[in-house]
Design an enzyme around this catalytic site. Structure first.
Site, PDB file in Angstrom:
ATOM      1  NE  ARG A  86      -4.035  -2.172   1.795  1.00 25.23           N
ATOM      2  CZ  ARG A  86      -5.015  -2.576   2.588  1.00 25.23           C
ATOM      3  NH1 ARG A  86      -5.036  -2.188   3.851  1.00 25.23           N
ATOM      4  NH2 ARG A  86      -5.975  -3.344   2.125  1.00 25.23           N
TER       5      ARG A  86
ATOM      6  CE1 TYR B 104      -2.624   0.420  -7.963  1.00 23.36           C
ATOM      7  CE2 TYR B 104      -2.923  -0.882  -9.938  1.00 23.36           C
ATOM      8  CZ  TYR B 104      -2.234   0.074  -9.254  1.00 23.36           C
ATOM      9  OH  TYR B 104      -1.176   0.687  -9.837  1.00 23.36           O
ATOM     10  CD  GLU B 105      -1.612  -4.027  -2.957  1.00 22.78           C
ATOM     11  OE1 GLU B 105      -1.416  -4.268  -4.158  1.00 22.78           O
ATOM     12  OE2 GLU B 105      -1.549  -4.908  -2.077  1.00 22.78           O
ATOM     13  N   GLY B 106      -6.594  -2.578  -2.196  1.00 25.72           N
ATOM     14  CA  GLY B 106      -7.543  -2.095  -1.183  1.00 25.72           C
ATOM     15  C   GLY B 106      -8.040  -0.733  -1.589  1.00 25.72           C
TER      16      GLY B 106
ATOM     17  CD  GLN C  19      -5.665   1.403   1.685  1.00 29.61           C
ATOM     18  OE1 GLN C  19      -4.869   1.434   2.618  1.00 29.61           O
ATOM     19  NE2 GLN C  19      -5.803   0.352   0.903  1.00 29.61           N
TER      20      GLN C  19
END
Lengths: 600, 600
Positions: A302, A442-444, A449
């Protein structure tokens, strides 16, 4: 597209004058001298500017091609990737024990920014490999480490993360890919994974897929999921046969490529595992702990996505500045000349300064976070390491979500600076918006977040780590207030810190309510992250103003310092107020969202 | 892409319950009954939803093709445009004297929103024709009106506006296209125009270009520019020859099509005038007054671009709501169900409500502005007409710039609601962002709109017209404060009005400074427009809350009214605070922008 000059001077200002080489003083970095770092940054800037950047627009236009299960990345990408791997760049942040160069995270992060700014689509390839390295380093068996890590670290092989399935996106507990154990200790995987970045390509000899899958009779939900390593080509000792070949082709194929808004040079694959007898996979770590193992490296991944946003924002800045300083249009309100460049119009300057100030601020915060990562790993006392890790935990969702949201806005502003030209694809400004737009997803997603911050991270320590950071913000505000020239910045920053403190109190009080706590966390999460992002970025710019002023007072007349002070002035006096408004949003309560029925 | 249902109910709420049929009571609209308007809206909704909307995604994918000077628009566009023209839609807002149907602007604007929401690329074709009609109606000779207007009004022919040249964008004084007078009173035009929307296409029998050009020996700058009419096919009486042909092909050709970020279904042309003996053109209005003539219609064209932003925002809302109500992911914090749709997560609701509230607010403001346009044209007293026109002059840059900036944010939020799917082109959410992104640029960039407001519009009457509007905002705030339930909205709105009043005072005081006035106007313009947009939109939502509450108190249990009240609550309590922060931005002064040297 205008040439890209990696921001070496800006990075050095942060490392040297704001972070004061903090990471370099840690045990393990004895050989990391300022001279070495300067050389690394200069060399990375050369690779980024001369090798990667020229392929950014052509890669976007050409995109990736899938034919007979083979993916061809755009012309030049294979060579540019190899130049990167052969230059040893893939291992700069990896510890020496694993075959890397073991440079501090602050340096590795700065280099990542340069590469993403040059060519985000290509930058994704090593970014995913880094996650695979991280997962194996933490959870792989000794044999797995021996077999896979050296090639991954040198970049001869690349790695992928296989999480998402059509029904399992943000909620990975719904993963259905099956892993059936064989008698030899290996597994056979069957299932389909989507959105696999660089899932198949022709730039590396082998691809090591890390795959979340469910073992037979595993419990429902998160606890039934395990992590598997599935190589594209099976690997044994010796890794490479005498004839140069690898082992057999595994039963995993690229079924299709996505047609995306941007990052066209990055192949986003649907991977089918086990269309034949099953893809051979090896369990990584413990059975049933796949999600935990995945989350080990999620934090750093992240951080890297946040860095990516900053890279694209920097690129958008440079592109907009170049255009605004070149495009002649209109009469200057100051000189009266009828052939001024648009950079002479204050409304255009406002856009340029806004882009520059925000990019400066986000970079400083991301590198501050990287420096804390260095302390968390290499700090001399456990206390130091714990405190630093607690800060990192809070900062990472901010760096990821805030930097990527801002990068989208900055890229969009970059289009606006270009006027009509900005809407024409050949100009290149539009590509930056299209590319940047994936990073908040992406990546959460950035919503995830915000929930991670407002829920897990802040609730579990009662906001202690954030309170420590707010103390530091207040310290910077006091230092600014103690000066003659920078006092207005101190006032602004102190007010921002007070807002964040007040919002934190609301979030903690209402968030811990057993009945309504979940609603409070969900309703306040995004406004809270935005407020925190603004205040922490403004804090960094307060520190930048102090450092720049110190350099000026020491006799420097370098216009760089004046520019940094203007950036800081804008960030605190014109940008922070917008973020501070989120306190009022939080104070308005949860009722309207809770009552809202989207189906009505 | 989800189906598009034009927002008939929302429009009727504004027309009937917020504007109380005000326009319909004006002289000239005696036959505009509520029943007629309802029928018009329903029929427009059918055309938009059933004929235009299904071509939106395919038009984007296919784009326009240029071959041998001929442009082919995407499949189905010609038929969809003809269905529109044959249905009489092109003339609904045009006065009956010119062959139109003479419906009020509020109704025409509502229909435009529906068409742009359905298919913005196609909607641009009649939008440009409307500007050509406007220009000819105001400045054309009787002969020109007779020859060209009937076909333009019925939509058999379309119109274009030829302003921009490579060196003349925001600054039209730099136009170089030459118009050489002949002995017969006609002119020969030579030059190149860029960014000509629907400049060449196969959907109409003829195209009437309105072109800014410079006569020989004309003075430098604005005063040397005249407006010319240049038909694609020359036209004489009878308009159409016995064999169905038009007159000769004029010397104007499409040299190229732009490759754009979005609106791929709209051909954006480079037009070459006079590659042979010169394109035959006819002077429109007075020589040397071309820019003035152009600006006559600019106001309305800008209103239409604002409406376009609202159309795309509405489309993005509907698309996001449809996805969020369908996509199953995660565990509901309220019901605990592990298979809830994402619309049950408050963070997703926040995005949906934010999109909905902003779209509702912008629509109400744009239709309020249209209603004032009706009064400005048809009001019973000169006083009424003047007051309304003064409001229109202030409102139009706000409607144009604010609605289009917000539309970009709303379309981007629509992508975010879709998560990873939002980044895949097939989903359709990305197209809406790509399409929306042009609206802040064309028809005068949003920076130009802000300067028009903060400079010309506010300085010339000392802010009087805006002060009148602020009085009305305060009146609505008082009405809200007088209720039990809506008092918090009254407080928020009153605070917003106070901020706008304070910012206006700064802008007027510093803006009138003979030395530093230009800097002040330029530095404050964009923050001021943003503040004004937020306050005026919040005002409209205050009025919406009052109207919805009145309906509920009259016994209605229609959930529509509860939804409108939630929209209003969000707009005033969660969205307005962000806009109010612009007061602090303005209070921070002009110094940092004025000192900023982008070249440093």
């Amino acid at each position: 597209m205008s040439p890209y000059a990696a921001p070496v001077r800006d990075v050095r200002f942060v490392l040297e004058e704001m972070l004061e080489y903090g990471s370099f003083a840690l045990p393990g970095f004895e050989e990391t001298s300022p001279d070495l770092v300067e050389a690394v940054l200069e060399e990375a800037a050369r690779l980024a500017g001369e090798v990667w950047a020229p392929l950014n627009a052509s890669g976007d236009r050409q995109g990736c091609q899938l034919k007979d299960g083979q993916v061809r990345v755009p012309d030049g990408f294979v060579e540019a990737y190899r130049a990167y791997a052969q230059g040893g760049w893939n291992g700069i942040g990896v510890s020496e024990a694993l075959g890397g160069q073991g440079l501090p995270e602050v340096v590795a992060s700065a280099v990542q920014e340069m590469l993403h700014g040059a060519n985000m689509a290509l930058g994704l390839c090593p970014m995913l490999t880094a996650s695979a390295i991280e997962a194996l380093a933490h959870h792989g068996s000794d044999e797995q480490k021996t077999l896979y890590l050296p090639k991954l670290v040198e970049g001869t092989w690349t790695g992928t993360m296989n999480l998402t399935e059509p029904q399992a996106g943000s909620d990975l507990s719904k993963v259905r890919t099956r892993a059936v154990p064989g008698e030899d200790g290996t597994y056979r995987l069957f299932g389909q994974k989507i959105y696999i970045t660089w899932g198949e390509h022709d730039a590396a000899e082998n691809i090591i897929h890390l795959v979340l899958a469910r073992t037979p009779d595993a419990p429902e939900g998160n606890k039934g999921i395990s992590l598997f390593l599935v190589p594209k080509y099976l690997v044994n000792e010796p890794l490479v046969n005498a004839d140069g070949s690898l082992g057999e082709r595994n039963d995993v194929i690229c079924a299709s490529l996505e047609h995306k808004l941007g990052i066209h040079g990055s192949p986003t694959c649907t991977l089918s595992f086990g269309e034949g007898e099953g893809a051979i996979g090896y369990l990584v770590g413990e059975e049933g702990r796949g999600l935990n193992h995945m989350f080990t490296m999620m934090n750093e991944a992240r951080h890297k996505v946040g860095i990516q946003g900053i890279g694209v924002a920097e690129r958008a800045c440079q592109h907009a500045f170049a255009y605004a300083l070149d495009r002649v249009q209109g009469r200057s309100p100051r000189s009266g000349r009828s052939d001024c460049t648009i950079s002479d119009h204050l409304d255009v300057r406002r856009m340029l300064l806004s882009m520059r100030a925000r990019t400066d601020a986000m970079r400083a915060l991301a590198l501050y976070c990287a420096a804390q990562l260095d302390v968390a790993r290499h700090g001399t006392s456990e206390d130091d390491r714990k405190t630093a890790q607690a800060k990192v935990d809070v900062l990472i969702p901010v760096v990821k979500a805030f930097s990527t949201d801002q990068a989208v806005e900055i890229a969009s502003l970059g289009i606006q600076v270009h006027g009509g030209m900005g809407y024409i694809e050949e100009t290149g400004a539009a590509q930056l918006l299209r590319d940047a737009r994936i990073a908040p997803i992406y990546e959460g997603t950035n919503g995830i977040q915000a929930l991670d911050l407002a829920g897990r991270k802040l609730q579990r320590d009662g906001g202690a780590a954030l309170a420590t950071l707010i103390d530091e913000v207040e310290g910077t505000a006091r230092a600014l207030l103690a000066t003659t020239e920078l006092a207005p910045l101190g006032e602004g920053l102190a007010a921002g810190a007070a807002d964040l403190t007040a919002a934190l109190a609301i979030l903690l009080e209402q968030g811990s309510d057993p009945e309504r706590g979940v609603d409070a966390v969900q309703a306040y999460a995004t406004p809270f992250l935005s407020l925190a992002g603004h205040v922490l970025c403004a804090w960094q710019m307060g520190r930048a103003a102090l450092a720049a002023t110190a350099a000026q007072q020491a006799g420097s007349s370098d216009p760089f310092y004046a520019a940094k002070r203007q950036s800081a002035d804008y960030a605190i006096r014109q940008w922070l107020p917008v973020g501070r408004a989120q306190r009022a949003v939080i104070e308005s309560g949860t009722a309207s969202l809770a009552a809202f029925q989207p189906s009505a």
